[in-house]
Design a protein around this motif. Structure first.
Motif, PDB file in Angstrom:
ATOM      1  N   ARG A 296      42.852 -17.269  -4.409  1.00 44.60           N
ATOM      2  CA  ARG A 296      41.673 -17.063  -5.414  1.00 44.60           C
ATOM      3  C   ARG A 296      41.505 -18.715  -5.693  1.00 44.60           C
ATOM      4  NH1 ARG A 296      41.722 -11.893  -8.679  1.00 44.60           N
ATOM      5  NH2 ARG A 296      43.484 -11.353  -7.982  1.00 44.60           N
ATOM      6  N   ILE A 297      41.711 -19.645  -5.046  1.00 50.63           N
ATOM      7  CA  ILE A 297      41.535 -20.993  -5.477  1.00 50.63           C
ATOM      8  C   ILE A 297      40.452 -21.612  -3.805  1.00 50.63           C
ATOM      9  CG2 ILE A 297      41.574 -22.888  -5.403  1.00 50.63           C
ATOM     10  CD1 ILE A 297      44.427 -22.252  -7.298  1.00 50.63           C
ATOM     11  N   VAL A 298      41.115 -20.917  -3.099  1.00 54.31           N
ATOM     12  CA  VAL A 298      40.324 -21.647  -1.924  1.00 54.31           C
ATOM     13  C   VAL A 298      38.752 -20.957  -1.643  1.00 54.31           C
ATOM     14  CG1 VAL A 298      40.616 -21.743   0.456  1.00 54.31           C
ATOM     15  CG2 VAL A 298      42.309 -22.220  -0.520  1.00 54.31           C
ATOM     16  N   PRO A 299      38.368 -19.789  -1.597  1.00 55.29           N
ATOM     17  CA  PRO A 299      37.411 -19.617  -1.278  1.00 55.29           C
ATOM     18  C   PRO A 299      36.685 -19.342  -2.452  1.00 55.29           C
ATOM     19  CG  PRO A 299      38.848 -17.358  -2.907  1.00 55.29           C
ATOM     20  CD  PRO A 299      40.047 -18.325  -1.942  1.00 55.29           C
ATOM     21  N   CYS A 300      37.035 -19.924  -3.581  1.00 59.57           N
ATOM     22  CA  CYS A 300      36.459 -19.910  -4.503  1.00 59.57           C
ATOM     23  C   CYS A 300      35.778 -21.200  -4.390  1.00 59.57           C
ATOM     24  CB  CYS A 300      36.914 -20.379  -6.060  1.00 59.57           C
ATOM     25  SG  CYS A 300      35.907 -20.220  -7.524  1.00 59.57           S
ATOM     26  N   VAL A 301      36.411 -22.795  -4.461  1.00 57.37           N
ATOM     27  CA  VAL A 301      36.306 -23.971  -3.887  1.00 57.37           C
ATOM     28  C   VAL A 301      34.938 -24.215  -2.779  1.00 57.37           C
ATOM     29  CG1 VAL A 301      36.811 -26.073  -2.779  1.00 57.37           C
ATOM     30  CG2 VAL A 301      38.737 -24.986  -4.287  1.00 57.37           C
ATOM     31  N   LYS A 302      35.195 -22.959  -1.615  1.00 51.81           N
ATOM     32  CA  LYS A 302      34.411 -23.283  -0.482  1.00 51.81           C
ATOM     33  C   LYS A 302      32.440 -22.911  -1.462  1.00 51.81           C
ATOM     34  CE  LYS A 302      33.345 -21.154   4.095  1.00 51.81           C
ATOM     35  NZ  LYS A 302      34.477 -20.375   4.954  1.00 51.81           N
ATOM     36  N   ASP A 303      32.839 -21.347  -2.227  1.00 54.05           N
ATOM     37  CA  ASP A 303      31.824 -21.465  -2.351  1.00 54.05           C
ATOM     38  C   ASP A 303      31.183 -22.159  -3.271  1.00 54.05           C
ATOM     39  OD1 ASP A 303      30.535 -18.644  -3.431  1.00 54.05           O
ATOM     40  OD2 ASP A 303      30.487 -18.883  -5.044  1.00 54.05           O
ATOM     41  N   ILE A 304      31.594 -22.740  -4.831  1.00 55.88           N
ATOM     42  CA  ILE A 304      31.052 -23.622  -5.494  1.00 55.88           C
ATOM     43  C   ILE A 304      30.693 -25.309  -4.485  1.00 55.88           C
ATOM     44  CG2 ILE A 304      31.714 -22.496  -7.258  1.00 55.88           C
ATOM     45  CD1 ILE A 304      33.889 -25.353  -7.397  1.00 55.88           C
ATOM     46  N   GLY A 305      30.545 -24.711  -2.819  1.00 57.42           N
ATOM     47  CA  GLY A 305      30.359 -26.370  -2.236  1.00 57.42           C
ATOM     48  C   GLY A 305      31.537 -27.412  -2.517  1.00 57.42           C
ATOM     49  N   LEU A 306      32.629 -26.906  -2.486  1.00 53.73           N
ATOM     50  CA  LEU A 306      33.701 -28.342  -2.559  1.00 53.73           C
ATOM     51  C   LEU A 306      34.250 -27.951  -0.727  1.00 53.73           C
ATOM     52  CD1 LEU A 306      34.803 -28.924  -5.599  1.00 53.73           C
ATOM     53  CD2 LEU A 306      32.642 -30.517  -4.181  1.00 53.73           C
ATOM     54  N   TRP A 307      33.587 -28.111   0.471  1.00 59.21           N
ATOM     55  CA  TRP A 307      34.128 -27.635   1.434  1.00 59.21           C
ATOM     56  C   TRP A 307      34.044 -29.087   2.958  1.00 59.21           C
ATOM     57  CZ3 TRP A 307      37.631 -24.630   1.402  1.00 59.21           C
ATOM     58  CH2 TRP A 307      37.969 -23.807   2.999  1.00 59.21           C
ATOM     59  N   GLY A 308      34.111 -30.456   1.887  1.00 60.30           N
ATOM     60  CA  GLY A 308      34.789 -31.717   3.087  1.00 60.30           C
ATOM     61  C   GLY A 308      35.214 -31.002   4.469  1.00 60.30           C
ATOM     62  N   LYS A 309      35.488 -32.375   4.888  1.00 62.13           N
ATOM     63  CA  LYS A 309      35.955 -31.987   6.085  1.00 62.13           C
ATOM     64  C   LYS A 309      37.580 -32.838   5.464  1.00 62.13           C
ATOM     65  CE  LYS A 309      33.631 -33.246   9.800  1.00 62.13           C
ATOM     66  NZ  LYS A 309      33.703 -33.941  11.263  1.00 62.13           N
ATOM     67  N   ARG A 310      38.410 -33.429   4.428  1.00 56.63           N
ATOM     68  CA  ARG A 310      38.792 -34.328   4.410  1.00 56.63           C
ATOM     69  C   ARG A 310      39.620 -32.949   3.354  1.00 56.63           C
ATOM     70  NH1 ARG A 310      42.819 -37.004   3.092  1.00 56.63           N
ATOM     71  NH2 ARG A 310      43.780 -37.664   0.415  1.00 56.63           N
ATOM     72  N   LEU A 311      39.405 -31.989   2.928  1.00 57.01           N
ATOM     73  CA  LEU A 311      39.916 -30.741   2.034  1.00 57.01           C
ATOM     74  C   LEU A 311      40.319 -29.713   2.467  1.00 57.01           C
ATOM     75  CD1 LEU A 311      39.821 -29.760  -0.932  1.00 57.01           C
ATOM     76  CD2 LEU A 311      37.697 -28.470  -0.578  1.00 57.01           C
ATOM     77  N   GLN A 312      39.304 -29.265   3.956  1.00 53.30           N
ATOM     78  CA  GLN A 312      39.398 -27.884   5.067  1.00 53.30           C
ATOM     79  C   GLN A 312      40.654 -28.490   5.326  1.00 53.30           C
ATOM     80  OE1 GLN A 312      36.265 -27.120   7.490  1.00 53.30           O
ATOM     81  NE2 GLN A 312      34.494 -28.020   5.838  1.00 53.30           N
ATOM     82  N   GLN A 313      40.988 -29.681   6.043  1.00 55.49           N
ATOM     83  CA  GLN A 313      42.458 -30.131   6.559  1.00 55.49           C
ATOM     84  C   GLN A 313      43.190 -30.165   5.947  1.00 55.49           C
ATOM     85  OE1 GLN A 313      42.565 -31.294   9.559  1.00 55.49           O
ATOM     86  NE2 GLN A 313      44.885 -31.253   9.066  1.00 55.49           N
ATOM     87  N   ALA A 314      43.798 -30.441   4.162  1.00 56.20           N
ATOM     88  CA  ALA A 314      44.027 -30.639   3.300  1.00 56.20           C
ATOM     89  C   ALA A 314      44.653 -28.684   3.087  1.00 56.20           C
ATOM     90  CB  ALA A 314      43.930 -30.831   1.560  1.00 56.20           C
ATOM     91  N   TYR A 315      43.559 -28.001   3.582  1.00 48.50           N
ATOM     92  CA  TYR A 315      44.077 -26.522   3.096  1.00 48.50           C
ATOM     93  C   TYR A 315      44.985 -26.113   4.767  1.00 48.50           C
ATOM     94  CZ  TYR A 315      42.037 -25.631  -1.406  1.00 48.50           C
ATOM     95  OH  TYR A 315      41.304 -25.600  -2.718  1.00 48.50           O
ATOM     96  N   VAL A 316      44.438 -26.701   5.536  1.00 49.33           N
ATOM     97  CA  VAL A 316      44.876 -26.682   6.887  1.00 49.33           C
ATOM     98  C   VAL A 316      46.532 -26.766   6.637  1.00 49.33           C
ATOM     99  CG1 VAL A 316      45.442 -27.147   9.600  1.00 49.33           C
ATOM    100  CG2 VAL A 316      42.923 -26.956   8.333  1.00 49.33           C
ATOM    101  N   ASP A 317      46.675 -27.860   6.425  1.00 45.00           N
ATOM    102  CA  ASP A 317      47.976 -28.358   6.241  1.00 45.00           C
ATOM    103  C   ASP A 317      48.516 -27.641   5.181  1.00 45.00           C
ATOM    104  OD1 ASP A 317      47.427 -30.563   8.379  1.00 45.00           O
ATOM    105  OD2 ASP A 317      47.227 -31.672   6.126  1.00 45.00           O
ATOM    106  N   MET A 318      48.095 -26.679   4.485  1.00 46.24           N
ATOM    107  CA  MET A 318      49.501 -26.112   3.148  1.00 46.24           C
ATOM    108  C   MET A 318      49.173 -24.791   4.010  1.00 46.24           C
ATOM    109  SD  MET A 318      47.484 -26.994  -0.545  1.00 46.24           S
ATOM    110  CE  MET A 318      47.011 -28.451  -0.458  1.00 46.24           C
ATOM    111  N   GLY A 319      48.455 -24.744   5.047  1.00 46.05           N
ATOM    112  CA  GLY A 319      48.718 -23.155   5.539  1.00 46.05           C
ATOM    113  C   GLY A 319      47.758 -22.464   4.892  1.00 46.05           C
TER     114      GLY A 319
END
Length: 392
Positions: A296-319
């Motif tokens: 529920r969190i990841v698509p919401c964060v992306k939807d509101i416009g917080l999708w910078g490279k560092r955040l994307q990498q953090a989600y990659v690391d978390m799988g």
């Protein structure tokens, strides 16, 4: 019994005081606001319900198996500790785990109530103030329900988890008006929805299923509210301001990922903290659970416009990066449908029971009337006795 007497360990000072910062904002614009937000406000009013009446509190709960979830979900399942546990020990462990989980839900709902009240105070737009006022009532109802379940059905509470406490403190102490939205509506509510859904969909116990389904029906609106408000606001922020909020999200996601391990429960059963943490990390079920928590969190964060490279990498690391493509609208529609279906099934069953009861009452009445008529029916007059021969 006072709540403080039901805690497994001392929760400390019974009142937690978070320093308040920021400003209270009034709006003198009373005309119509954003159509979508006003429609959500109307839905928030229409969907109010009474937790004392909608939930069937007469349903029995086995305190040693409150949720009916499989033992494989317990991180020490199959270990040397599990092998030593008696059936009584295992039942008590299930009770403690359910108490710990629902206690965190309870503390989180109180936090959500405070955050929603803070949004009413600090958000600049009246339409957002109107909706968040309905959310304050929603969260109060949820806290009431979880508190009653813990008091009456389990009889035990756990103090607030350190990671949840930390995120709540950071959210409430930030002076920027959008942070209660981001910390509560997106992170804490998003994670709570996933946790609620996991239990709702696996439990075979009717009372917790009712509680979770009905609470989720409300929470879906709250996440939608956060998306609407923040999406509009974050379009106006600079790259530097967006990066600050992405850092907050990364730290919050790490805290929430580490929150739902139940290590403090295992410590109460004599398992050293280091071993308890290792079992939690190695548990395949908990690994899947923690991953699904971000659905529920990841698509919401992306939807509101917080999708910078560092955040994307953090989600990659978390799988969990690929969860950014999930449909929040579909998930929320499913939450709504499940609650409505549960209501329909319950009311249909109650109607069948009422019809059967009425029919039984009518049949008893007919049988009673038939018996009464048979008892009072006059008998034909008997002929006089003939004299016995030889008698005078």
């Amino acid at each position: 019994m006072p709540t403080l007497d039901l805690y497994t360990t001392d929760p400390g000072d019974p009142h937690w005081q978070v320093p308040a910062t920021g400003k209270a904002r009034f709006s003198w614009e009373y005309d119509d606001g954003r159509d979508r937000l006003l429609a959500l406000y109307q839905k928030g009013k229409d969907k109010q319900w009474d937790g004392q009446k909608r939930i069937d509190w007469d349903l029995e709960v086995d305190p040693h198996d409150p949720l009916g979830t499989p033992d494989e979900s317990i991180s020490v399942y199959g270990t040397r500790y599990w092998a030593k546990f008696t059936d009584k020990d295992k039942g008590e462990l299930r009770r403690h785990l359910a108490s710990w989980q629902f206690s965190q839900f309870l503390h989180g709902e109180q936090g959500a109530m405070v955050c929603a009240a803070r949004i009413v105070e600090s958000v600049p737009d009246l339409d957002a103030k109107l909706y968040s006022a309905t959310q304050v009532m929603d969260e109060a109802r949820h806290a009431e329900i979880y508190g009653r379940f813990l008091h009456e059905k389990i009889g035990m509470l756990y103090p607030i988890n350190d990671n949840l406490r930390s995120l709540l403190g950071d959210t409430l102490s930030d002076s920027r008006w959008d942070m209660p939205y981001l910390g509560m509506q997106v992170l804490i509510e998003g994670l709570a929805l996933a946790a609620f859904g996991m239990i709702r969909d696996t439990t075979d116990k009717p009372l917790p299923k009712q509680i979770l389904a009905y609470v989720m029906q409300d929470e879906a609106r709250h996440v939608a509210f956060g998306r609407m408000a923040l999406r509009d606001y974050y379009r106006q922020l600079s790259d530097a301001e967006l990066r600050e909020r992405e850092e907050f999200v990364i730290e919050g996601c790490h805290l929430m990922r580490d929150r739902l391990r139940g290590v403090e429960v295992l410590e109460n059963f004599g398992i050293p903290k280091a071993e308890a943490e290792e079992y939690a990390e190695r548990s395949e079920f908990l690994a899947l659970f923690r991953r699904l928590l971000f659905s529920r969190i990841v698509p919401c964060v992306k939807d509101i416009g917080l999708w910078g490279k560092r955040l994307q990498q953090a989600y990659v690391d978390m799988g969990v990066f690929e969860m950014g493509d999930s449909s929040l609208d579909l998930l929320m529609a499913q939450d709504e449908e499940i609650a409505e279906k549960l209501d329909a099934e319950r009311f249909a069953a109650e109607e069948r029971d009422r019809v059967a009861e009425v029919r039984e009452t009518i049949e008893r009445g007919r049988a009673s009337e038939a018996g009464r008529r048979s008892y009072t029916r006059p008998h034909p007059e008997e002929p006089p006795e003939e004299p016995i021969p030889g008698e005078a």
